[in-house]
Design a protein around this motif. Structure first.
Motif, short mmCIF file in Angstrom:
data_model
loop_
_atom_site.label_atom_id
_atom_site.label_comp_id
_atom_site.label_asym_id
_atom_site.label_seq_id
_atom_site.Cartn_x
_atom_site.Cartn_y
_atom_site.Cartn_z
N ALA A 86 0.48 -1.16 -0.32
CA ALA A 86 -0.19 0.05 -0.18
C ALA A 86 0.90 1.32 0.12
N GLN A 87 1.91 1.26 0.57
CA GLN A 87 3.14 2.53 0.40
C GLN A 87 4.15 1.77 -0.26
N PRO A 88 4.47 1.64 -1.76
CA PRO A 88 5.28 1.80 -1.92
C PRO A 88 6.83 2.20 -2.28
N ASN A 89 6.53 3.34 -2.24
CA ASN A 89 7.90 4.04 -1.43
C ASN A 89 7.95 4.28 0.04
N LYS A 90 7.68 3.58 0.66
CA LYS A 90 8.45 3.56 2.14
C LYS A 90 9.44 2.16 1.51
N ARG A 219 -5.06 1.71 5.28
CA ARG A 219 -4.50 0.84 3.77
C ARG A 219 -4.54 0.05 4.40
N TYR A 220 -5.25 -1.13 2.67
CA TYR A 220 -4.73 -2.62 3.23
C TYR A 220 -4.93 -2.96 1.77
N ARG A 221 -4.31 -4.23 1.67
CA ARG A 221 -3.80 -4.87 0.32
C ARG A 221 -4.07 -5.99 0.33
N PRO A 222 -4.84 -7.17 0.06
CA PRO A 222 -5.08 -8.69 0.30
C PRO A 222 -4.34 -9.09 0.23
N LEU A 223 -3.67 -10.36 0.46
CA LEU A 223 -2.70 -11.03 0.22
C LEU A 223 -3.36 -11.94 -0.53
N GLU A 230 -14.61 -12.69 3.26
CA GLU A 230 -14.16 -11.24 4.55
C GLU A 230 -14.02 -9.92 3.47
N ARG A 231 -15.08 -9.56 2.72
CA ARG A 231 -15.81 -8.42 2.18
C ARG A 231 -14.32 -8.63 1.33
N GLY A 232 -14.07 -9.16 1.10
CA GLY A 232 -12.70 -9.43 -0.58
C GLY A 232 -11.08 -9.35 -0.04
N ARG A 233 -11.35 -9.26 1.29
CA ARG A 233 -10.02 -8.86 1.47
C ARG A 233 -9.16 -10.07 2.41
N ARG A 234 -9.46 -11.64 2.46
CA ARG A 234 -8.77 -12.22 2.61
C ARG A 234 -9.35 -13.29 1.71
#
Lengths: 404, 302
Positions: A86-90, A219-223, A230-234
């Motif tokens: 979610a934070q590719p620049n960090k 901020r979240y990106r599923p694995l 799970e609401r598209g989160r898993r």
């Protein structure tokens, strides 16, 4: 005499009430919760109830903040990988030297991918230095991941305070709370913790079920991507029976949380006191004044842990050890090394971890056999002087084996 | 926990010759406290005959370390020093009815303590000649140091190279990621980059894969060629293999030297079989020649 199980930080017995709650979801309500027929119509309700039971135990604001996963490791991986996606620049991650391999191995892997990993050291009592932690917090840090309680020593880290500090610096905070959930009270809605991992089998639910708590708005990106579960989160069909079992286990854990911190703690304290009073040259590791109520980790000097475990096992007692030999690695536990425990003691650490199923008479049973076991092995040890029943003078100098 | 043999448990729970020999005239101390294993072996040697009259051990270590020490003292009592020097770590492991691969180093420690004690008696200085690293390949008990050395010495570039030279990774293949990591590290030290698709280095004998079907004579010649190419790596471990008979698609072999009776023999045979099938492009079954008599007899009867 029945066998005595004092290895509850490794895993726990599934509560009978948990098994009973699960059975209908294997035999009757076995439908896919996404289906529209009577084999499935109770499943969604069961899962919803479980979500609320988990919510009550960890004290989060919404039940939709609970994501069911397959285990603690999956929750940990999801949290860290989500933060960096979610934070590719960090490109920095802060963690500690004493985390579970579920975090450390992943961080090592990310290090190879170019991430900078800051591993906070601990002092001899296993405590962190928050000043040096504060200095590391910056815009470059994608996530902080610090365990709530250490699996070997039970030492509790000040995660609520650390999450506040991270939040103030605009950094996401994750905690691996696999050992803490169900053993100490928590109220996540009063903290700034963004993500938390827990595992069912550590609190009398079955293996193969875990939870990732995800604070609303994080901020979240599923694995795992796929279906809408799970609401598209898993994605992946819900492990409905185990989810229901975990819910029941969380309800029971909440019911027993005071028992855990009084009766279970009293058993732990009695064992610890008994051992350290009766056996010379042993000491408790970790932060004695800030620990899980169920855990004690005792280092027996000049002998090796696997040997102790084998003799304990023969006496019908189950515990575990931080020695190298039990894991097949060449080094003693990284937690003992991080606390700078000398090798002659680190290899001889034994962790006793209790649950509400243990009894005081079991404690007495362990106290009866432990001194004999230690004495037997010390008789074999080149560091021990059997005639004077004491360590040889200057043990580390007296015995210096050749090794390339 | 480990799957220890009954013999290991017997020696662990009731160790023989524990403690130091009172008037010992030979002492060997080996091991590493950082690894959690250390052994002091004390001997009383008859000066006239060089026979070991008494042996005692003091061990800091796990169940198999204590069992290895105990069984070692039993083996060597009554031997002359020259006889005792012939005791191998495999002898110790065999007496214990086998050790898990992760624990073989306990038997190595026993043999080294014995060598150190004998050197001490003879007024020589004993030097440990091996360095042990983290265990990488659990099927063939190959550690990181061994793989690194082979990568350096033979300019290896791929996992297949490592398997060809050390056997590591030739079994279940779960360690291939770790082997790649070692290749990456060593190649980086040499200023090169690891390329998983690099051409393999020259193996001792290069054999071109053939297209089936083969005549029986061609098959036997090919099998011999493949075995010949595998012998150097077996011989590096003190073992060897010879072809005894080929019946149909079944090759009967004799595992000799250290391979004979080695716990890894079954894995080694599986490795040989796999290599044969790769090269020959047909199914080949490799069977120890000891099984042959039975099978031939059955065939004769039927």
């Amino acid at each position: 005499m029945t066998d005595i199980y004092l290895d509850n930080n490794a895993t726990t017995k599934v509560d009978r009430a948990v098994v009973d709650a699960m059975i209908p979801y294997f035999l009757e309500q076995y439908g896919n919760p996404s289906s529209i027929h009577k084999f499935a119509d109770g499943v969604a309700r069961g899962i919803k109830q479980a979500r609320q039971q988990v919510q009550n135990l960890i004290g989060c604001e919404h039940d939709s903040e609970i994501i069911f996963t397959s285990c603690g490791t999956e929750s940990n991986s999801t949290a860290i990988l989500s933060a960096i996606k979610a934070q590719p620049n960090k490109k920095e991650i802060i963690t500690t030297t004493v985390e579970h391999p579920a975090i450390l191995s992943l961080c090592e892997y990310l290090e190879k991918e170019g991430y900078t990993i800051h591993r906070l050291p601990v002092d001899k009592a296993g405590r962190l230095n928050l000043e040096s932690y504060k200095k590391l917090l910056s815009d470059e840090v994608a996530i902080v991941s610090v365990m709530w309680a250490n699996n070997e020593t039970g030492t509790i880290f000040p995660v609520a305070e650390m999450a506040e500090m991270a939040n103030a610096a605009g950094v996401m905070f994750h905690t691996d709370a696999v050992q803490a959930v169900g053993k100490i009270p928590m109220m996540l809605q009063d903290t700034k913790i963004d993500m938390l991992s827990l595992s069912g089998h550590k609190l009398h639910a079955p293996k193969g079920i875990g939870v990732l708590y995800l604070r609303r708005g994080t901020r979240y990106r599923p694995l795992l991507r796929g279906g809408h579960q799970e609401r598209g989160r898993r994605a992946g069909t819900e492990n409905s029976a185990s989810i229901v079992g975990l819910g029941k286990a969380c309800e029971l854990a909440l019911e027993f949380i005071e028992y855990e911190n009084t009766k279970v703690k009293a058993m732990r304290d009695r064992l610890e006191r008994g051992i350290t009073e009766q056996i010379p040259h042993c000491f408790v590791t970790g932060d004695l004044y800030n620990r899980l109520p169920n855990t004690t980790d005792i280092a027996f000097e000049y002998i090796e842990g696997e040997s102790i475990l084998m003799l304990l096992n023969k006496a019908g007692i189950a515990a575990s050890s931080g020695s190298a030999c039990t894991s097949g690695s060449l080094e003693p536990s990284h937690v003992m090394r991080a606390m700078d425990i000398p090798y002659t003691a680190a290899h001889g650490t034994i962790r006793f971890s209790f649950s509400r199923y243990n009894t005081m008479s079991e404690v007495d049973e362990v106290l009866k056999v432990m001194p004999g076991i230690v004495a037997t092995l010390r008789k074999l040890s080149p560091y021990w002087d059997s005639i004077n029943n004491a360590p040889v003078t200057n043990p580390e100098q007296a015995f210096q084996p050749t090794y390339a | 926990m480990w799957d220890y043999s009954d013999k290991v448990k017997e020696h662990f729970f009731n160790p023989k010759n524990a403690g130091a020999v009172v008037d010992a005239n030979a002492t060997g101390e080996v091991g590493s406290i950082s690894c959690g294993d250390a052994l002091r072996l004390t001997l009383k040697v008859d000066d006239a005959t060089e026979v070991i009259l008494e042996a005692g051990f003091q061990t800091f270590g796990c169940g198999s370390a204590i069992a290895s020490s105990s069984v070692l003292t039993e083996i060597i009592k009554g031997m002359t020093l020259d006889e005792a020097l012939k005791v191998t770590n495999q002898d110790i492991a065999d007496q214990l009815e086998g050790l898990p691969p992760e624990k073989m180093h306990c038997s190595v420690m026993g043999r080294e303590a014995l060598q150190a004690a004998i050197a001490n008696y003879r007024g020589e200085e004993w030097k440990d000649d091996h360095e042990e690293g983290a265990l990488i390949c659990k099927c063939f008990a190959i550690d990181a140091v061994m793989i690194e050395e082979m990568v350096w010495a033979n300019k290896l570039r791929t996992v297949q190279d490592v398997t060809n030279f050390t056997k590591a990774g030739g079994g279940c293949a779960a360690c291939h990621e770790d082997i790649e990591a070692i290749l990456e590290k060593v190649l980086a030290e040499k200023g090169e980059k690891f390329d998983p698709n690099a051409a393999p280095v020259e193996t001792p004998v290069k054999i071109a894969a053939v297209k089936a079907p083969l005549t029986n004579l061609q098959r036997i010649k090919k099998i011999e060629q493949v075995l010949e190419s595998l012998r150097p790596s077996l011989m590096a471990d003190g073992g060897d293999v010879e072809l005894v008979e080929v019946i149909g698609n079944t090759a009967y072999v004799n595992m000799t030297g250290a391979c004979n009776g080695c716990q890894m023999a079954a894995m080694t045979i599986a490795g040989i079989q796999q290599r044969l099938m790769e090269v020959m492009g047909e199914f080949i079954k490799v069977v120890p020649a000891t099984e042959m008599a039975k099978l031939v007899n059955i065939e004769a009867v039927s």
